[in-house]
Scaffold this motif. Structure first.
Motif, PDB file in Angstrom:
ATOM      1  N   PHE A 198       1.034  -1.059  -0.091  1.00 47.54           N
ATOM      2  CA  PHE A 198       0.095  -0.007  -0.012  1.00 47.54           C
ATOM      3  C   PHE A 198       1.062   1.189   0.018  1.00 47.54           C
ATOM      4  O   PHE A 198       1.672   1.356   0.636  1.00 47.54           O
ATOM      5  N   ILE A 199       0.734   2.218  -0.976  1.00 44.49           N
ATOM      6  CA  ILE A 199       1.543   3.397  -1.115  1.00 44.49           C
ATOM      7  C   ILE A 199       0.593   4.458  -0.499  1.00 44.49           C
ATOM      8  O   ILE A 199      -0.579   4.767  -1.040  1.00 44.49           O
ATOM      9  N   GLY A 200       1.074   5.514   0.205  1.00 46.94           N
ATOM     10  CA  GLY A 200       0.502   6.998   0.387  1.00 46.94           C
ATOM     11  C   GLY A 200       1.173   7.907   0.722  1.00 46.94           C
ATOM     12  O   GLY A 200       2.276   7.712   1.549  1.00 46.94           O
ATOM     13  N   GLU A 201       1.041   9.166   0.418  1.00 49.35           N
ATOM     14  CA  GLU A 201       1.721  10.148   1.044  1.00 49.35           C
ATOM     15  C   GLU A 201       1.168  10.532   2.216  1.00 49.35           C
ATOM     16  O   GLU A 201      -0.216  10.474   2.574  1.00 49.35           O
ATOM     17  N   PRO A 202       2.087  10.817   3.365  1.00 49.66           N
ATOM     18  CA  PRO A 202       1.599  11.200   4.713  1.00 49.66           C
ATOM     19  C   PRO A 202       0.657  12.090   4.835  1.00 49.66           C
ATOM     20  O   PRO A 202      -0.408  11.973   5.490  1.00 49.66           O
TER      21      PRO A 202
ATOM     22  N   TRP B  17      -3.903   7.145  10.058  1.00 50.61           N
ATOM     23  CA  TRP B  17      -2.832   6.396   9.616  1.00 50.61           C
ATOM     24  C   TRP B  17      -2.713   4.903  10.583  1.00 50.61           C
ATOM     25  O   TRP B  17      -2.212   3.754  10.195  1.00 50.61           O
ATOM     26  N   ASP B  18      -3.179   5.071  11.997  1.00 50.99           N
ATOM     27  CA  ASP B  18      -3.094   4.151  12.633  1.00 50.99           C
ATOM     28  C   ASP B  18      -3.897   2.874  12.371  1.00 50.99           C
ATOM     29  O   ASP B  18      -3.726   1.860  12.355  1.00 50.99           O
ATOM     30  N   ARG B  19      -5.355   3.321  11.881  1.00 49.95           N
ATOM     31  CA  ARG B  19      -6.219   2.442  11.409  1.00 49.95           C
ATOM     32  C   ARG B  19      -5.858   1.602   9.986  1.00 49.95           C
ATOM     33  O   ARG B  19      -5.788   0.633   9.841  1.00 49.95           O
ATOM     34  N   VAL B  20      -5.120   2.354   9.197  1.00 52.28           N
ATOM     35  CA  VAL B  20      -4.582   1.789   8.063  1.00 52.28           C
ATOM     36  C   VAL B  20      -3.501   0.998   8.488  1.00 52.28           C
ATOM     37  O   VAL B  20      -3.517  -0.506   7.869  1.00 52.28           O
ATOM     38  N   GLN B  21      -2.561   1.171   9.166  1.00 55.48           N
ATOM     39  CA  GLN B  21      -1.442   0.427   9.504  1.00 55.48           C
ATOM     40  C   GLN B  21      -1.926  -1.018  10.038  1.00 55.48           C
ATOM     41  O   GLN B  21      -1.423  -2.093   9.986  1.00 55.48           O
TER      42      GLN B  21
ATOM     43  N   GLY C  60       9.512  14.979   3.096  1.00 62.86           N
ATOM     44  CA  GLY C  60      10.659  14.631   3.697  1.00 62.86           C
ATOM     45  C   GLY C  60      11.632  16.010   4.022  1.00 62.86           C
ATOM     46  O   GLY C  60      11.485  16.985   3.280  1.00 62.86           O
ATOM     47  N   PHE C  61      12.347  15.868   5.119  1.00 57.30           N
ATOM     48  CA  PHE C  61      13.332  16.952   5.360  1.00 57.30           C
ATOM     49  C   PHE C  61      12.923  18.275   5.653  1.00 57.30           C
ATOM     50  O   PHE C  61      13.351  19.320   5.079  1.00 57.30           O
ATOM     51  N   GLY C  62      11.865  18.288   6.528  1.00 57.29           N
ATOM     52  CA  GLY C  62      11.312  19.338   7.301  1.00 57.29           C
ATOM     53  C   GLY C  62      10.287  20.106   6.921  1.00 57.29           C
ATOM     54  O   GLY C  62       9.589  21.015   7.587  1.00 57.29           O
ATOM     55  N   ARG C  63       9.456  19.684   5.907  1.00 53.73           N
ATOM     56  CA  ARG C  63       8.058  20.364   5.471  1.00 53.73           C
ATOM     57  C   ARG C  63       7.075  20.186   6.354  1.00 53.73           C
ATOM     58  O   ARG C  63       6.163  21.232   6.697  1.00 53.73           O
ATOM     59  N   MET C  64       6.942  19.144   7.384  1.00 57.31           N
ATOM     60  CA  MET C  64       6.055  19.143   8.344  1.00 57.31           C
ATOM     61  C   MET C  64       6.394  19.493   9.586  1.00 57.31           C
ATOM     62  O   MET C  64       5.570  19.652  10.528  1.00 57.31           O
TER      63      MET C  64
ATOM     64  N   TYR D 126       5.856  12.334  11.988  1.00 61.17           N
ATOM     65  CA  TYR D 126       4.930  13.420  12.303  1.00 61.17           C
ATOM     66  C   TYR D 126       3.459  12.813  12.581  1.00 61.17           C
ATOM     67  O   TYR D 126       2.704  12.978  13.385  1.00 61.17           O
ATOM     68  N   TYR D 127       3.165  11.744  11.691  1.00 62.32           N
ATOM     69  CA  TYR D 127       1.684  11.094  11.489  1.00 62.32           C
ATOM     70  C   TYR D 127       1.901   9.664  12.311  1.00 62.32           C
ATOM     71  O   TYR D 127       0.942   8.918  12.408  1.00 62.32           O
TER      72      TYR D 127
END
Length: 460
Positions: free
Chosen positions: A227-231, A246-250, A268-272, A280-281
């Motif tokens: 399964f692929i997803g952007e955070p 994300w907890d439920r998906v995992q 990645g690398f600081g955006r969040m 973060y999620y």
């Protein structure tokens, strides 16, 4: 730098006659009817075009110039490495100092359960690598039937054959024979677009998870590889996941032994406001896709970070079967790696992760304050230093404008005011992802330009 008129005219003609542009109306551009700019320089959050216009870049080009324009530290690192060693391949265990150093820096910042990073050049090729290695992983474990990959509608993962199949945007599929067989798409996790307006957020989350699990059971759990997803969804509209998503998906993925690919190309690398969206999620991915902010786009570079459980299977597979035959000529390119080292050093030295954490909430607050009560604004949303404003003809009834052409007009009106924004697909959505170095004064300029542009296009 301002180019004199003869050079400007000549460049424009060559551009129309010689260069095939990505994601562009090809015929209009050939006729000279597209609003594209020829850029010549930049400084901080500002980009400068050939006419000398200084434009506040509210989207960091394509979410990627995170350290800002004109960073001589990165340019000098590129130059020094090109003079020292411009290239040698990394096949058969060969290496170079900047790639090795950058790999160590990335792994020092990655979640503890991750094991190795493999370098490519774009987020698209990194996702091709992720899928190929996920297939290989399952084959090595005696489950070759695990080939299908689940993505989400409105997710963006690239525009190659596999990566374009992962992408859940219709324009990337139409008239390209995509998606390829075995690439599936489940629902977009966006509460504003819920199928039943009476659903609570908890009901909607239950619905999303039920739909995902139903797809897995319908297809057969033993046929699903990953399964692929952007955070947080990016190009599909800058859509934060519902709380608990994300907890439920995992939980579902773990139940059926399905690998998780976290596409961190944007996050990645600081955006969040943290180094990665996964932390973060609360994701624990098997693969992480990185690119964009890794070099602030000063040089092309991407990566696949793989977990210990994946790496251990792949390593044993080479003991049993010989060389793992996957590689790009330019993997671990020393010049790109030098840019990555300089970028990560700048991220630390300038405190850009902390700046994103401080200014992301400020950006959304200013947007909400200035445009949130406009009668056509359906939602101001985002997370980290990402924000979107979605417009509708009738937000109360979730009715779109007939042609979904309002956002491009607002983007054009903002550009007249010296601010670059992005009109996003799948609705009338204005997106913002400025360089991580942006100040609050610059955010005020951006938000004010949006307010004025909306008033110009839609009235007050």
């Amino acid at each position: 730098m301002t180019l004199e008129s003869r050079i400007n005219d000549e460049l424009a003609a060559w551009d129309r006659d010689c260069l095939f542009h990505p994601t562009t109306h090809t015929a209009n551009h050939a006729r000279g009817d597209t609003p594209g700019h020829i850029m010549t320089g930049g400084d901080g959050v500002y980009i400068i075009d050939r006419e000398g216009n200084r434009l506040l870049d509210g989207f960091a080009a394509l979410y990627c110039v995170n350290a800002g324009y004109g960073r001589t530290e990165i340019a000098d690192a590129i130059s020094e490495q090109a003079h020292k060693l411009a290239f040698f391949h990394s096949f058969a265990g060969n290496g170079n100092e900047p790639a090795i150093r950058l790999a160590k820096m990335i792994m020092d910042r990655a979640p503890d359960h991750m094991a190795r990073v493999y370098f490519g050049l774009s987020g698209s090729d990194a996702n091709e690598t992720n899928v190929k290695l996920a297939w290989h992983y399952h084959i090595l474990r005696g489950q070759p039937e695990r080939k299908k990959v689940i993505s989400r509608w409105r997710g963006y993962h690239g525009s190659g054959l596999v990566s374009g199949s992962l992408t859940g945007l219709a324009g990337y599929h139409a008239r390209f024979h995509l998606p390829l067989p075995g690439f599936l798409h489940t629902e977009t996790p966006h509460y504003l677009r819920r199928p039943d307006a009476d659903m609570t957020e908890a009901d909607y989350l239950d619905h999303l998870i039920a739909e995902l699990e139903a797809m897995i059971l319908r297809e057969g759990p033993d046929t699903i590889a990953a399964f692929i997803g952007e955070p947080i969804m990016g190009t599909g509209g800058i859509i934060p996941p519902p709380p608990g998503y994300w907890d439920r998906v995992q939980e579902v993925l773990a139940r059926y032994d399905i690998l998780l690919i976290a596409d961190e190309v944007v996050t990645g690398f600081g955006r969040m406001g943290e180094m990665f969206g996964s932390t973060y999620y609360g994701l624990k991915p098997d693969f992480m896709t990185i690119a964009k902010g890794l070099t602030s786009a000063y040089a092309p570079l991407s990566g696949t970070i793989m977990s210990n459980r994946v790496f251990d299977v792949l390593a044993k597979g080479t003991d049993d079967n010989g060389v793992l035959c996957h590689g790009w000529t330019y993997s671990a390119h020393p010049v790109s790696a030098a840019a990555g080292i300089a970028t990560l050093d700048l991220i630390d030295d300038l405190g850009l992760v902390a700046n994103a954490a401080r200014n992301g909430p400020y950006l959304r607050a200013r947007l909400q304050e200035l445009v949130g009560e406009h009668p056509n604004v359906a939602e101001v949303r985002g997370d980290g230093l990402l924000a979107a404003v979605e417009l509708m003809q009738d937000p109360a009834n979730r009715t779109f404008f007939p042609t979904m052409s309002v956002a491009p007009k607002i983007a054009a009106a903002m550009l007249k005011r010296g601010v670059i924004s992005r009109a996003m697909p799948e609705g009338d959505i204005m997106g913002f992802a400025p360089p991580l170095s942006i100040t609050r004064d610059e955010i005020d300029v951006l938000a004010g330009a949006l307010k004025d542009a909306i008033q110009e296009v839609l009235g007050s």
